[in-house]
Scaffold this motif. Structure first.
Motif, PDB file in Angstrom:
ATOM      1  N   PHE A  50      48.125 -33.568  33.025  1.00  0.00           N
ATOM      2  CA  PHE A  50      49.344 -33.393  32.251  1.00  0.00           C
ATOM      3  C   PHE A  50      49.097 -31.879  31.463  1.00  0.00           C
ATOM      4  O   PHE A  50      48.152 -31.944  30.914  1.00  0.00           O
ATOM      5  N   GLY A  51      50.321 -31.175  31.399  1.00  0.00           N
ATOM      6  CA  GLY A  51      50.098 -30.033  30.270  1.00  0.00           C
ATOM      7  C   GLY A  51      50.029 -28.539  30.821  1.00  0.00           C
ATOM      8  O   GLY A  51      49.926 -27.709  30.071  1.00  0.00           O
ATOM      9  N   LEU A  52      50.125 -28.480  32.226  1.00  0.00           N
ATOM     10  CA  LEU A  52      49.830 -27.051  32.745  1.00  0.00           C
ATOM     11  C   LEU A  52      51.001 -26.326  32.633  1.00  0.00           C
ATOM     12  O   LEU A  52      51.196 -25.121  32.559  1.00  0.00           O
ATOM     13  N   PRO A 146      45.589 -31.474  26.751  1.00  0.00           N
ATOM     14  CA  PRO A 146      46.878 -32.504  27.052  1.00  0.00           C
ATOM     15  C   PRO A 146      46.492 -33.474  27.970  1.00  0.00           C
ATOM     16  O   PRO A 146      46.838 -34.670  27.740  1.00  0.00           O
ATOM     17  N   SER A 147      45.696 -33.138  29.111  1.00  0.00           N
ATOM     18  CA  SER A 147      45.332 -34.339  30.184  1.00  0.00           C
ATOM     19  C   SER A 147      44.413 -35.428  29.449  1.00  0.00           C
ATOM     20  O   SER A 147      44.632 -36.466  29.571  1.00  0.00           O
ATOM     21  N   ALA A 194      51.694 -30.159  19.020  1.00  0.00           N
ATOM     22  CA  ALA A 194      52.620 -29.942  20.261  1.00  0.00           C
ATOM     23  C   ALA A 194      52.222 -30.388  21.554  1.00  0.00           C
ATOM     24  O   ALA A 194      52.828 -31.422  22.126  1.00  0.00           O
ATOM     25  N   LEU A 195      51.015 -30.041  21.947  1.00  0.00           N
ATOM     26  CA  LEU A 195      50.567 -30.265  23.197  1.00  0.00           C
ATOM     27  C   LEU A 195      50.192 -31.784  23.607  1.00  0.00           C
ATOM     28  O   LEU A 195      50.246 -32.567  24.344  1.00  0.00           O
ATOM     29  N   GLY A 196      49.204 -32.010  22.366  1.00  0.00           N
ATOM     30  CA  GLY A 196      48.693 -33.571  22.307  1.00  0.00           C
ATOM     31  C   GLY A 196      49.727 -34.525  22.113  1.00  0.00           C
ATOM     32  O   GLY A 196      49.806 -35.577  22.682  1.00  0.00           O
ATOM     33  N   GLY A 197      50.591 -34.321  21.242  1.00  0.00           N
ATOM     34  CA  GLY A 197      51.709 -35.238  20.866  1.00  0.00           C
ATOM     35  C   GLY A 197      52.552 -35.506  22.009  1.00  0.00           C
ATOM     36  O   GLY A 197      53.232 -36.443  22.291  1.00  0.00           O
TER      37      GLY A 197
END
Length: 471
Positions: A50-52, A146-147, A194-197
């Protein structure tokens, strides 16, 4: 911090010298990204990718400019490393500042076993062969964090699902609110929050991290990815004074209670057991029952396993329980518990094991996780790496790899790669020459400055949820 993004400078310094380190005649470099192994102790079957997309958006929205080249030239000169100005000017002049690379990636939300290629990168301009590995810093950073958070969050949902199956007859959708993100204040930056949440919200719908909501809307088109409820903190309770503790609690019920509403109240400012037994379960009991909603009692100190166990017993004595079809006790709907202190995947399992032994269903509790969710992870949690696996020159591709005798776990893959999944669900990384294009799950997501795939948040959630149900 606050500086305008410059794609030339989103890099480790030593990358600036690498253009001159490749063999003469090199025209293309193909590299891949993988999560090599699970060092977390969570025993997850793979990593939730996730998150790319946010990083791809940044690359697409920030082409190389004259100003970016000038800034990089000045900085690298003062910093002591060479700067390949000619190469960056070619990107500016020939490609209008758009990066001549192709990025392929597995679909976000996929849970892929470790040691598989998740992303593959290759330059599309033969004279920009040096660019593939130059982009490693930004690409790895964009993906591993994020992954990893998404995977930790997903691992918790697996634990919750295990205890839901044995102790609960509530709808499985109730699990969506069993882990709440408390991590914004403990994150290293607003961007991390933001990314982790947002990564946590792939698996759950409870959060207090507002930046995550904004990011999910901006990048993945999700109007409202998560939800919260009114909740007290110690300052709003203790300012009433110790003698006014019951008044503070009563005020929370008056202000935020009501039919169908939930209100969370931290209850350990002085003595959580006294608060549950004498205040919530005594002086305020009728007010709790009459409000028509749900009081969520929050202990916030002590041994999480022991404290939750006693709070549940006191709440059960005060408000009563009903035995469900699986033989476990469920508190009166007017009362629930949330534990947000000392929460990790391991303590969640320990608390649920104790609850199961005490014959309490998982329905009675939710968890809040902060630092252990958004901050206590790093690139080594799942051993993320990006490595070159093939180079081309003179029309011939050649495998490249590393195979250190001192650490076999750091050996790398060789050749141009494809990712497949057979009918039985087994994932494999295979040579691209052996894989029909239609079977290659590394699909183009970015090419020559353009984003080719824009997944929606709902699609990503659905993939992660489907993986959760797999054996």
């Amino acid at each position: 911090m606050g500086a305008e993004y410059n794609p030339i400078l989103a890099v480790d310094s030593y990358k600036a010298s690498h253009k001159w380190q490749y063999p003469d005649g090199t025209a293309h470099v193909s590299s891949y990204i993988e999560a090599r192994t699970d060092k977390s102790g969570l025993e997850v079957p793979g990593t939730l990718v996730f998150g790319l997309l946010p990083h791809l958006r940044r690359l697409a929205d920030t082409p190389v400019t004259e100003a970016a080249i000038a800034q990089a030239k000045t900085l690298f000169s003062a910093h002591g490393v060479p700067f390949f100005e000619e190469g960056w000017r070619r990107i500016l002049d020939r490609h209008h500042g758009r990066l001549p690379i192709e990025i392929r990636a597995v679909a976000e939300g996929s849970v892929v076993p470790f040691s598989n290629a998740l992303v593959q990168v290759v330059n599309t301009d033969p004279e920009a062969f040096w660019l593939t590995s130059y982009l490693e810093t930004g690409l790895q950073r964009a993906l591993w964090y994020p992954s990893t958070v998404a995977t930790v969050s997903w691992a918790v949902k697996r634990i919750l699902l295990e205890f839901w199956r044995t102790t609960s007859d509530a709808p499985v959708e109730s699990l969506d609110f069993k882990l709440h993100d408390f991590g914004a204040r403990g994150a290293s930056s607003a961007e991390s929050a933001a990314l982790g949440g947002m990564a946590h919200l792939v698996n759950f719908k409870g959060t207090d991290t507002v930046e995550a909501l904004l990011a999910a809307a901006e990048y993945y088109g999700e109007p409202m990815a998560g939800f919260s409820i009114p909740a007290a903190e110690h300052s709003t309770i203790t300012c009433w004074g110790r003698d006014g503790e019951a008044d503070a609690y009563a005020n929370m019920l008056r202000q935020f209670g009501g039919p169908g509403r939930l209100v969370a109240v931290v209850s350990d400012s002085y003595d959580v057991f006294h608060a549950v037994e004498a205040l919530w379960g005594g002086k305020l009991r009728q007010q709790v029952l009459d409000m028509g909603g749900t009081l969520v009692i929050r202990p916030d100190s002590g041994d999480p396993v022991e404290v939750v166990a006693l709070v549940l017993k006191l709440a059960a004595k005060a408000f009563g329980t009903e035995r469900n079809a699986k033989g476990y006790e469920v508190l009166n709907p007017a009362v629930r518990v949330i534990q947000g202190d000392g929460i990790t995947p391991r303590t969640i399992r320990a608390i649920l094991e104790r609850m199961k032994a005490d014959r309490f269903a998982i329905d009675n509790i939710a968890f809040g996780m902060g630092g252990a969710l958004l901050q206590k992870v790093d690139r080594d949690t799942f051993s993320w790496a990006m490595k070159a696996s093939a180079v081309e020159g003179g029309g011939l591709w050649r495998d490249v790899y590393k195979d250190p005798v001192t650490d076999q776990s750091k050996g790398s893959k060789r050749g141009r790669l494809a990712l497949t999944r057979d009918a039985s669900g087994v994932w494999r990384t295979v040579p691209v020459e052996t894989c029909p294009e239609a079977d290659n799950l590394l699909r183009p997501v970015f090419r020559d400055g353009e984003i080719l795939s824009t997944p929606r948040f709902g699609e990503i959630r659905a993939r992660a949820e489907a993986a959760l149900r797999e054996p």
